[in-house]
Scaffold this motif. Sequence first.
Motif, mmCIF file in Angstrom:
data_model
loop_
_atom_site.group_PDB
_atom_site.id
_atom_site.type_symbol
_atom_site.label_atom_id
_atom_site.label_comp_id
_atom_site.label_asym_id
_atom_site.label_seq_id
_atom_site.Cartn_x
_atom_site.Cartn_y
_atom_site.Cartn_z
ATOM 1 N N CYS A 185 0.831 -1.212 0.000
ATOM 2 C CA CYS A 185 0.000 0.000 0.000
ATOM 3 C C CYS A 185 0.865 1.261 0.000
ATOM 4 C CB CYS A 185 -0.912 0.030 1.226
ATOM 5 S SG CYS A 185 -2.163 -1.251 1.223
ATOM 6 N N CYS A 186 2.167 1.103 -0.171
ATOM 7 C CA CYS A 186 3.091 2.242 -0.206
ATOM 8 C C CYS A 186 3.856 2.211 -1.516
ATOM 9 C CB CYS A 186 4.098 2.167 0.945
ATOM 10 S SG CYS A 186 3.341 2.106 2.577
ATOM 11 N N GLY A 187 4.513 3.304 -1.844
ATOM 12 C CA GLY A 187 5.287 3.333 -3.077
ATOM 13 C C GLY A 187 6.294 4.448 -3.050
ATOM 14 N N SER A 188 7.331 4.256 -3.878
ATOM 15 C CA SER A 188 8.387 5.256 -3.978
ATOM 16 C C SER A 188 8.800 5.435 -5.429
ATOM 17 C CB SER A 188 9.604 4.825 -3.157
ATOM 18 O OG SER A 188 10.687 5.707 -3.394
ATOM 19 N N TYR A 189 9.321 6.615 -5.751
ATOM 20 C CA TYR A 189 9.890 6.855 -7.083
ATOM 21 C C TYR A 189 11.229 6.120 -7.218
ATOM 22 C CZ TYR A 189 6.644 10.847 -6.859
ATOM 23 O OH TYR A 189 5.544 11.644 -6.726
ATOM 24 N N GLU A 192 14.483 1.067 -4.725
ATOM 25 C CA GLU A 192 15.435 0.638 -3.693
ATOM 26 C C GLU A 192 15.092 1.276 -2.339
ATOM 27 O OE1 GLU A 192 19.349 2.100 -4.500
ATOM 28 O OE2 GLU A 192 20.217 1.144 -2.722
ATOM 29 N N PHE A 193 14.686 2.544 -2.365
ATOM 30 C CA PHE A 193 14.347 3.234 -1.114
ATOM 31 C C PHE A 193 13.071 2.675 -0.497
ATOM 32 C CE2 PHE A 193 16.699 7.492 -2.112
ATOM 33 C CZ PHE A 193 17.892 6.804 -2.132
ATOM 34 N N HIS A 194 12.133 2.234 -1.363
ATOM 35 C CA HIS A 194 10.915 1.586 -0.858
ATOM 36 C C HIS A 194 11.305 0.336 -0.060
ATOM 37 C CE1 HIS A 194 6.843 -0.099 -0.858
ATOM 38 N NE2 HIS A 194 7.360 -1.214 -1.299
ATOM 39 N N GLU A 195 12.124 -0.498 -0.673
ATOM 40 C CA GLU A 195 12.527 -1.748 -0.021
ATOM 41 C C GLU A 195 13.293 -1.480 1.275
ATOM 42 O OE1 GLU A 195 11.385 -4.591 -0.881
ATOM 43 O OE2 GLU A 195 10.470 -3.818 -2.712
ATOM 44 N N VAL A 196 14.279 -0.603 1.178
ATOM 45 C CA VAL A 196 15.106 -0.329 2.356
ATOM 46 C C VAL A 196 14.284 0.403 3.420
ATOM 47 C CG1 VAL A 196 17.171 0.845 3.195
ATOM 48 C CG2 VAL A 196 17.236 -0.348 1.014
ATOM 49 N N GLY A 197 13.376 1.264 2.970
ATOM 50 C CA GLY A 197 12.523 1.993 3.925
ATOM 51 C C GLY A 197 11.709 1.037 4.771
#
Length: 223
Positions: A185-189, A192-197
């Motif tokens: 339910c989240c996403g990043s541009y 890699e930052f999505h995964e690490v976040g």
Amino acid sequence: MSTVEINAEPEAITIETAKTAVVMIDMQRDFLEPGGFGESLGNDVALLSAAIEPCKALLSTARQNGMLVIHTREGHLPDMSDAHKAKVERGDPSVRIGQMGPMGRILIRGEPGQDIIPDLYPLAGEPVIDKPGKGAFYATDLQAILQENAIENLIVCGVTTEGCVHTTVREANDRGYRCIVPGDCCGSYIPEFHEVGLRMIKAQSGIFGWVTDSQSILTAITT
Ligand code: TIU
């Protein structure tokens, strides 16, 4: 309303749905559609669209079960009195905060681009928090709304994972709320930052909270 156990990492978490709010962070046209703030910063906004359907399913179940749903929108007053110079003048975007884009003035309250995407639009009565910063607690009524509703746990969704979602989770964690983040339910541009976040949230015995997926929450709430 009920007490349910959600499969999560680093470990399962038990919550009372009556004391749990779903917080949808910044699912705005300015971040998810072309021509908005996200694209002005050089990002491919299509990277965020995978989060829409899982958010839709989660919202639907939360509403059916009478849970509190809160939406946030990043943005500034039309006179930009709440926009720090340090934010407005940052970097070299194609269109700056406050300037006119195809969806109105970038990141300004009341403009079409600053509003929430139609797929996840708030229902009448659901609180919508307009926030000038990345975190949903800074300069907002969020904490008062959570206290009025005796909320102890937050299910935090939205964009971007390492940006406004992370900042809000950290702010909430320091205020004593247990945060559960469904990663899909989240996403990043920046994938890699999505995964690490997400890894950062659940590391060290859940230093900032718990990470799960939407299906685990739906299964827990509906069975
Ligand atoms: N640019 C970016 O990744 N995020 C933001 O500016 N705001 C939010 O995360 N909502």
